[in-house]
Design a protein around this motif. Sequence first.
Motif, mmCIF file in Angstrom:
data_model
loop_
_atom_site.group_PDB
_atom_site.id
_atom_site.type_symbol
_atom_site.label_atom_id
_atom_site.label_comp_id
_atom_site.label_asym_id
_atom_site.label_seq_id
_atom_site.Cartn_x
_atom_site.Cartn_y
_atom_site.Cartn_z
ATOM 1 N N PHE A 177 1.063 -1.292 -0.481
ATOM 2 C CA PHE A 177 -0.017 -0.320 0.044
ATOM 3 C C PHE A 177 0.948 1.685 0.131
ATOM 4 C CE2 PHE A 177 -1.831 3.425 2.687
ATOM 5 C CZ PHE A 177 -3.088 3.868 1.765
ATOM 6 N N GLU A 178 1.648 1.877 0.619
ATOM 7 C CA GLU A 178 3.141 2.383 0.682
ATOM 8 C C GLU A 178 3.360 2.468 -0.529
ATOM 9 O OE1 GLU A 178 5.794 3.128 3.930
ATOM 10 O OE2 GLU A 178 4.708 1.571 4.888
ATOM 11 N N ALA A 179 3.641 1.312 -1.100
ATOM 12 C CA ALA A 179 4.277 1.305 -2.419
ATOM 13 C C ALA A 179 3.702 2.413 -3.193
ATOM 14 C CB ALA A 179 4.630 0.792 -2.786
ATOM 15 N N LEU A 180 2.018 1.828 -3.215
ATOM 16 C CA LEU A 180 0.977 2.142 -4.114
ATOM 17 C C LEU A 180 0.893 4.085 -4.266
ATOM 18 C CD1 LEU A 180 -1.454 2.440 -5.745
ATOM 19 C CD2 LEU A 180 -2.916 1.435 -4.226
ATOM 20 N N MET A 181 0.476 4.751 -2.862
ATOM 21 C CA MET A 181 1.022 5.535 -2.052
ATOM 22 C C MET A 181 2.014 6.567 -2.457
ATOM 23 S SD MET A 181 -2.361 5.131 -1.604
ATOM 24 C CE MET A 181 -3.027 7.102 -0.579
ATOM 25 N N ARG A 182 2.969 5.702 -2.902
ATOM 26 C CA ARG A 182 4.222 6.480 -2.925
ATOM 27 C C ARG A 182 3.935 7.140 -4.284
ATOM 28 N NH1 ARG A 182 7.415 3.771 0.579
ATOM 29 N NH2 ARG A 182 7.847 1.928 -1.293
ATOM 30 N N PHE A 183 3.596 6.192 -5.506
ATOM 31 C CA PHE A 183 3.366 6.092 -7.065
ATOM 32 C C PHE A 183 2.295 7.163 -7.005
ATOM 33 C CE2 PHE A 183 1.154 5.200 -11.073
ATOM 34 C CZ PHE A 183 2.097 4.730 -11.888
ATOM 35 N N GLN A 184 1.661 7.751 -6.052
ATOM 36 C CA GLN A 184 0.480 8.536 -6.675
ATOM 37 C C GLN A 184 0.669 9.821 -5.991
ATOM 38 O OE1 GLN A 184 -2.766 7.488 -7.700
ATOM 39 N NE2 GLN A 184 -1.764 5.449 -7.186
ATOM 40 N N ALA A 185 1.405 9.729 -4.515
ATOM 41 C CA ALA A 185 2.230 11.063 -4.186
ATOM 42 C C ALA A 185 3.514 11.871 -5.345
ATOM 43 C CB ALA A 185 2.900 10.805 -3.127
ATOM 44 N N GLU A 186 4.100 10.980 -6.163
ATOM 45 C CA GLU A 186 5.080 11.108 -7.299
ATOM 46 C C GLU A 186 4.252 12.185 -8.542
ATOM 47 O OE1 GLU A 186 7.729 8.209 -7.744
ATOM 48 O OE2 GLU A 186 8.574 8.176 -6.172
ATOM 49 N N ARG A 187 3.381 11.422 -9.231
ATOM 50 C CA ARG A 187 2.724 11.798 -10.043
ATOM 51 C C ARG A 187 1.780 13.069 -9.585
ATOM 52 N NH1 ARG A 187 -0.631 7.819 -12.416
ATOM 53 N NH2 ARG A 187 -2.122 7.291 -11.106
ATOM 54 N N ALA A 188 1.680 13.653 -8.216
ATOM 55 C CA ALA A 188 0.819 14.846 -7.919
ATOM 56 C C ALA A 188 2.088 15.999 -7.427
ATOM 57 C CB ALA A 188 -0.013 14.289 -6.422
ATOM 58 N N GLN A 189 2.832 15.496 -7.136
ATOM 59 C CA GLN A 189 4.593 16.703 -7.194
ATOM 60 C C GLN A 189 4.305 16.992 -8.356
ATOM 61 O OE1 GLN A 189 5.307 17.813 -4.330
ATOM 62 N NE2 GLN A 189 4.795 16.373 -3.022
ATOM 63 N N GLY A 190 4.631 15.828 -9.372
ATOM 64 C CA GLY A 190 5.113 16.245 -10.657
ATOM 65 C C GLY A 190 4.065 16.760 -11.249
ATOM 66 N N LEU A 191 2.779 17.224 -11.035
ATOM 67 C CA LEU A 191 1.611 17.835 -11.386
ATOM 68 C C LEU A 191 1.729 19.151 -11.491
ATOM 69 C CD1 LEU A 191 -1.668 15.724 -11.767
ATOM 70 C CD2 LEU A 191 -0.699 17.178 -13.278
ATOM 71 N N TYR A 192 2.127 19.253 -9.693
ATOM 72 C CA TYR A 192 2.592 20.875 -8.565
ATOM 73 C C TYR A 192 3.799 21.382 -9.972
ATOM 74 C CZ TYR A 192 -0.299 20.007 -5.205
ATOM 75 O OH TYR A 192 -1.819 19.554 -3.869
ATOM 76 N N ASP A 193 4.962 20.506 -9.972
ATOM 77 C CA ASP A 193 6.361 21.117 -11.219
ATOM 78 C C ASP A 193 5.267 21.939 -12.440
ATOM 79 O OD1 ASP A 193 7.621 20.546 -8.933
ATOM 80 O OD2 ASP A 193 8.605 18.538 -9.154
#
Length: 277
Positions: free
Chosen positions: A200-216
Amino acid sequence: MSPDEYCQQKTAQSGSSFYYSFLFLPPERRRAITALYAFCREVDDTVDETTDQSVARIKLAWWRNEVALMYSGTPTHPVMLALQPHVKPYDLKQEHLQAIIDGMEMDLDQSRYLDYPNLKKYCWHVAGAVGILSASIFGVTNPQTLKYAETLGLAFQLTNIIRDVGEDARKGRIYLPISELQQFNVTAADLLNARHSDKFEALMRFQAERAQGLYDEAFALLPPEDRRAQRPGLMMAAIYRTLLDEIQRDGFHVLNQKISLTPLRKLWLAWKTYVRG
């Protein structure tokens, strides 16, 4: 209570991070964005607080008509009465307000999303369209600013989805794409039963990285000439991105708790962003 006071109360009661960025706007723009946010809260509550789906659909249809009435000059609801004077000055498009209602209706039609493109479509309705309307109120001279606002709205919505995984699951809704649950070997039952795991943590890290990429991506799209006007969106981004960092630092323990920032911290982040210009 005047229509503006009604919207102010609705917005303040929500405790949303958005409220803190509104405080720094000139009075007229602040009234406009407060009315827009109150509209979003009203249609969102129509779905979240109505247990009978057929009743929720009737209420959303009423709101669709109320938006149309606002553009023809005869709205009845306090939120529409408050928003109406700002439609022409800020070029607020009816199609975007109706798109938000479409997004709320999607919550009645489905509680799962097969893949990210399908989720992204939903996010555009409930957040991208809101971003475009908000940016229009803040002030736009370059059309590219609307693309920035749309992308930032998507980043906000993905952050909300990450924060609310557990809460949404308890309501029977899973916004994380099914294809990505399968990719990380996490089942819907894991979410519904709040089973935290390394997978689950790995899945959520994947989601967070995508969100961070969108902020950038959003920040890169913001034209320099509109940066000052768009500071409220940048304040929201500072708050939301800090929240995302906190969730990540906490190991994505979002299945049985809702991680949030204190009001004082939100205000500090908003102020710091405002001063930076």
